[in-house]
Scaffold this motif. Sequence first.
Motif, short mmCIF file in Angstrom:
data_model
loop_
_atom_site.label_atom_id
_atom_site.label_comp_id
_atom_site.label_asym_id
_atom_site.label_seq_id
_atom_site.Cartn_x
_atom_site.Cartn_y
_atom_site.Cartn_z
N VAL A 165 0.84 -1.20 0.00
CA VAL A 165 0.00 0.00 0.00
C VAL A 165 0.87 1.25 0.00
CG1 VAL A 165 -1.73 1.29 1.29
CG2 VAL A 165 -1.90 -1.20 1.14
N ARG A 166 1.91 1.25 0.82
CA ARG A 166 2.77 2.43 0.91
C ARG A 166 3.51 2.67 -0.39
NH1 ARG A 166 8.59 2.33 3.06
NH2 ARG A 166 8.61 1.56 0.94
N ASP A 167 4.06 1.60 -1.01
CA ASP A 167 4.80 1.76 -2.26
C ASP A 167 3.88 2.24 -3.38
OD1 ASP A 167 7.21 1.08 -1.19
OD2 ASP A 167 7.18 -1.00 -1.88
N SER A 168 2.65 1.75 -3.41
CA SER A 168 1.71 2.21 -4.44
C SER A 168 1.46 3.71 -4.31
CB SER A 168 0.40 1.44 -4.33
OG SER A 168 0.61 0.05 -4.48
N ALA A 169 1.26 4.16 -3.08
CA ALA A 169 1.05 5.60 -2.86
C ALA A 169 2.32 6.39 -3.18
CB ALA A 169 0.62 5.84 -1.42
N ASP A 170 3.49 5.85 -2.83
CA ASP A 170 4.75 6.56 -3.10
C ASP A 170 5.00 6.71 -4.59
OD1 ASP A 170 5.20 6.89 -0.45
OD2 ASP A 170 6.69 5.30 -0.25
N ILE A 171 4.68 5.66 -5.35
CA ILE A 171 4.89 5.73 -6.80
C ILE A 171 4.06 6.87 -7.40
CG2 ILE A 171 4.51 4.52 -8.99
CD1 ILE A 171 5.13 1.91 -7.48
N TYR A 172 2.80 6.94 -6.99
CA TYR A 172 1.93 8.01 -7.50
C TYR A 172 2.46 9.39 -7.09
CZ TYR A 172 -2.09 11.11 -7.88
OH TYR A 172 -2.91 12.17 -8.17
N MET A 173 2.85 9.54 -5.83
CA MET A 173 3.30 10.84 -5.34
C MET A 173 4.61 11.26 -6.01
SD MET A 173 2.40 10.51 -1.29
CE MET A 173 3.19 12.08 -0.95
N HIS A 174 5.55 10.32 -6.15
CA HIS A 174 6.84 10.66 -6.74
C HIS A 174 6.70 11.03 -8.22
CE1 HIS A 174 8.86 9.74 -3.13
NE2 HIS A 174 8.80 8.43 -3.22
N ILE A 175 5.90 10.26 -8.96
CA ILE A 175 5.72 10.56 -10.38
C ILE A 175 4.97 11.88 -10.56
CG2 ILE A 175 4.56 9.81 -12.49
CD1 ILE A 175 5.22 6.97 -11.78
N ALA A 176 3.95 12.10 -9.73
CA ALA A 176 3.21 13.37 -9.81
C ALA A 176 4.13 14.55 -9.50
CB ALA A 176 2.02 13.35 -8.86
N GLY A 177 4.97 14.41 -8.48
CA GLY A 177 5.92 15.48 -8.15
C GLY A 177 6.94 15.71 -9.25
N TRP A 178 7.40 14.63 -9.87
CA TRP A 178 8.38 14.76 -10.95
C TRP A 178 7.76 15.46 -12.16
CZ3 TRP A 178 8.72 11.62 -15.65
CH2 TRP A 178 9.89 11.90 -16.39
N LEU A 179 6.53 15.08 -12.53
CA LEU A 179 5.86 15.73 -13.66
C LEU A 179 5.57 17.19 -13.37
CD1 LEU A 179 3.36 12.89 -14.69
CD2 LEU A 179 5.48 13.55 -15.84
N GLU A 180 5.16 17.50 -12.14
CA GLU A 180 4.88 18.88 -11.77
C GLU A 180 6.15 19.73 -11.85
OE1 GLU A 180 2.57 22.14 -10.71
OE2 GLU A 180 1.97 20.10 -11.30
N GLU A 181 7.27 19.16 -11.39
CA GLU A 181 8.53 19.90 -11.43
C GLU A 181 9.00 20.10 -12.86
OE1 GLU A 181 12.88 19.84 -9.18
OE2 GLU A 181 11.35 18.34 -8.75
N ARG A 182 8.79 19.10 -13.70
CA ARG A 182 9.15 19.26 -15.11
C ARG A 182 8.29 20.34 -15.77
NH1 ARG A 182 9.52 14.33 -19.03
NH2 ARG A 182 10.11 16.12 -20.31
N LYS A 183 7.02 20.37 -15.40
CA LYS A 183 6.13 21.37 -15.97
C LYS A 183 6.54 22.78 -15.55
CE LYS A 183 1.24 22.65 -16.18
NZ LYS A 183 -0.13 22.32 -15.70
N ASN A 184 6.91 22.93 -14.29
CA ASN A 184 7.31 24.25 -13.80
C ASN A 184 8.64 24.72 -14.37
OD1 ASN A 184 4.99 24.32 -12.23
ND2 ASN A 184 6.01 23.49 -10.42
N ASN A 185 9.54 23.77 -14.62
CA ASN A 185 10.87 24.12 -15.13
C ASN A 185 10.98 24.00 -16.64
OD1 ASN A 185 11.68 24.50 -12.49
ND2 ASN A 185 12.40 22.39 -12.27
N LYS A 186 9.83 23.81 -17.31
CA LYS A 186 9.86 23.65 -18.76
C LYS A 186 10.29 24.94 -19.42
CE LYS A 186 7.03 22.16 -22.66
NZ LYS A 186 5.68 21.73 -23.10
N PRO A 187 11.28 24.91 -20.30
CA PRO A 187 11.73 26.15 -20.96
C PRO A 187 10.67 26.67 -21.93
CG PRO A 187 12.82 24.24 -21.92
CD PRO A 187 12.06 23.75 -20.72
N LEU A 188 10.66 27.97 -22.16
CA LEU A 188 9.72 28.58 -23.08
C LEU A 188 10.02 28.19 -24.52
CD1 LEU A 188 9.56 32.20 -21.61
CD2 LEU A 188 7.92 30.35 -21.26
N GLY A 189 8.95 28.00 -25.30
CA GLY A 189 9.11 27.70 -26.71
C GLY A 189 9.49 28.94 -27.49
N PRO A 190 9.77 28.78 -28.78
CA PRO A 190 10.18 29.94 -29.60
C PRO A 190 9.11 31.03 -29.64
CG PRO A 190 10.66 27.87 -30.72
CD PRO A 190 9.84 27.53 -29.52
#
Length: 357
Positions: free
Chosen positions: A296-321
């Motif tokens: 149960v804990r690992d299932s929740a951790d996988i969701y939280m870690h992936i969600a945090g990683w995607l959110e951080e990528r979205k925030n740090n995404k460079p601007l397009g041309p």
Amino acid sequence: MAEKQFKVIEIGAKVLCILVLILQMALMDYIMISLDTKATPAGRYIWIALDIVIVSMWIVSLIWSYRYSAIMTSPRKIPKDNRSDDEGRVKRIIKAAIAEIRFGYVCWLLYALVLVAKILRMFSSPSGFGQDLKAHDSGSGISFLTPGGIRVVLSIAGIVFGLLVYSHRNEMQIPYYKRVVGGIAFMASLDVFDCVMIISYLFVEERHILNSVPMEKALKTFGCLCILLPLAPLIALRYISSRQDGKSLVPLVLAVNSASYLFLVNLPFLVIRLVLFAHHAAAPSTFFTKNMMVIVRDSADIYMHIAGWLEERKNNKPLGPEQTESALDGEENGEEEVGENFEMGKMNPQSAQETVA
């Protein structure tokens, strides 16, 4: 004063790590030499030679880690000489490979491979001796040549791993990485104890359980994987800690680590225990509850870690041309407007400063 105390604790942890390692290896060699009677003398005493090499490597690694606490981010540059470029490249590769010895994952890799080889030899068919060991007689005193004694010796591997990670914490100069590695070390040590309990089902005479061939392979495979599995996060964290953007990859590494222990350790161990309980009336273990909780804990951790990683990528995404061009145009228009207002006298200096702000 505090720095001196920290150095004393660090040296003490490294010395304790080596002492516990030597104790566990000595006991395992004693078990292998005493019980593996079907092997040749050279086959029994080869374990001592391998353990001496591993202990020597661990000592060199810990001393090297103490002397050079900075993380090596790139191979050391070699001054140019009259030799060919190919020879210089080979020399750089060799030096870089030797430099990796001081990192903890190299020590655990060598140790885990030999420990897995001992376990497989112990329960190999038909030359193994583990299946024929009977339960310990309480009136015969303490003995490591019994299933219970072997379980105790194998479980020391969890303590060895915890001490190894603590002894190499200075490789991670950033406190965030130290906390991450500490959490991984604790859970990996706990899973090593669980692995020992799973492997103990291979003691046929003690458990009175005749395992089928697929079940025996599953016990060996997943038990040995659990011992080797801590390598993956240690290797990943070793390399991302040397990168400037490494911290952004930590959630992804933690998600992969949780998924590995979910699908290669806790879920298979839970299924194995259920099958043994259903078909062989095997006594349930307290680790049965541990497997369910960690799933149960690992299932929740996988969701939280992936969600945090995607959110951080979205925030740090460079601007397009197009976004970059529009942003620059907006800045230019703002500067032109302020300049025109100054020229026309429609804005006093104070309001102009507010507009610029």
